[in-house]
Design an enzyme around this catalytic site. Structure first.
Site, short mmCIF file in Angstrom:
data_model
loop_
_atom_site.label_atom_id
_atom_site.label_comp_id
_atom_site.label_asym_id
_atom_site.label_seq_id
_atom_site.Cartn_x
_atom_site.Cartn_y
_atom_site.Cartn_z
N THR A 1 -0.56 -2.35 2.10
CA THR A 1 -0.90 -0.92 2.12
C THR A 1 -0.26 -0.24 3.32
O THR A 1 0.18 0.91 3.23
CB THR A 1 -2.42 -0.69 2.14
N LYS A 2 -0.18 -0.93 4.44
CA LYS A 2 0.37 -0.33 5.64
C LYS A 2 1.90 -0.27 5.62
O LYS A 2 2.51 0.64 6.20
CB LYS A 2 -0.11 -1.08 6.88
N ALA B 1 -2.80 -8.18 1.48
CA ALA B 1 -3.15 -6.94 0.79
C ALA B 1 -3.21 -5.77 1.76
O ALA B 1 -2.71 -4.67 1.47
CB ALA B 1 -4.47 -7.10 0.05
N TYR B 2 -3.82 -6.00 2.92
CA TYR B 2 -3.92 -4.94 3.94
C TYR B 2 -2.54 -4.56 4.45
O TYR B 2 -2.19 -3.37 4.53
CB TYR B 2 -4.80 -5.43 5.08
N ALA B 3 -1.73 -5.56 4.78
CA ALA B 3 -0.39 -5.28 5.30
C ALA B 3 0.46 -4.56 4.26
O ALA B 3 1.30 -3.71 4.62
CB ALA B 3 0.29 -6.58 5.73
#
Length: 245
Positions: free
Chosen positions: A157-158, A153-155
């Protein structure tokens, strides 16, 4: 603006960690700095005072990076206090980790609001206001290509940040404004270290050929390069991770 006047930088998320190191480094390079913060005014003021205590110029200012009116006011404060904006280092972001099958969608939406919408809103205002010779530096993560479990999920967004950054660099043709993304690897900040066991930290520190975690100052060095002399680096993702592949 004459050459005798200092350049002006806005550092989002500038109250701690990588953001603080960037604020202090850009100030050491002679820039006036607006230290943005979202909630912790005390930490932001400490960063600003650390700059002014060394003879630099800095002011702290709050904003929700996902709210256009507040971001507009942030830029207007920089213009009012220092005369304009030349550099935006957009470090504000949050990191929430869990496997895809277990990830809470409310957390996903919260992270998306800050990391994607927030980056877009700040980039939008930067595109409108940065002066010729300016630089916008957004932030991604090396995990976008390393694909570690629990980081999906974090990756995601990036990866969105990388896409919008590379396109904006092309949209600003003729403006003499560079737009790049810095993608740090494992860096010893409270955000990164929170919740990790020593075993996990030691493993991550062993991954780069240099065999250590990055330091906030390492990332600030790259930002200072992009903010200053690197006028021929544009539309790039700079993996600042000690050689992890």
């Amino acid at each position: 603006m004459t050459r005798s006047q200092p350049r002006v930088a806005i550092v989002t998320g500038g109250s701690g960690g990588i953001g603080r190191a960037i604020a202090e480094r850009l100030a050491a390079d002679g820039m006036s700095v607006v230290v943005h913060y979202a909630g912790n005014a005390e930490r932001a003021e400490k960063t600003a005072k650390a700059v002014t205590g060394r003879g630099g110029s800095a002011v702290a200012h709050p904003a929700d990076v996902a709210e256009p009116d507040q971001v507009r006011t942030l830029f207007e404060e920089a213009e009012r206090r220092f005369g304009g904006v030349d550099v935006v280092a957009n470090t504000a972001g949050i990191m929430l980790l869990a496997p895809v099958a277990e990830f809470d969608l409310a957390d996903f939406d919260r992270m998306h609001r800050t990391n994607v919408r927030g980056t877009f809103v700040v980039s939008q205002e930067a595109a409108r206001r940065l002066r010729p010779g300016g630089a916008l530096i957004n932030f991604s993560t090396s995990v976008a290509k390393l694909a570690h479990p629990t980081y999906a999920a974090y990756a995601a967004t990036k990866a969105a940040v990388e896409a919008m950054t590379l396109i904006l660099a092309r949209e600003l043709r003729g403006r003499d404004v560079t737009v790049n993304t810095v993608a740090p690897g494992p860096t010893a900040t409270p955000l990164f270290l929170n919740g990790k066991s020593q075993e996990t930290i030691d493993h991550l520190a062993s991954l780069p050929p240099l065999e250590r975690l990055g330091r906030p100052e390492d990332i600030a060095e790259t930002v200072a390069f992009l903010a200053g002399p690197a006028r021929w680096v544009n539309g790039q993702v700079i993996y600042t991770n000690g050689g992890i592949v």
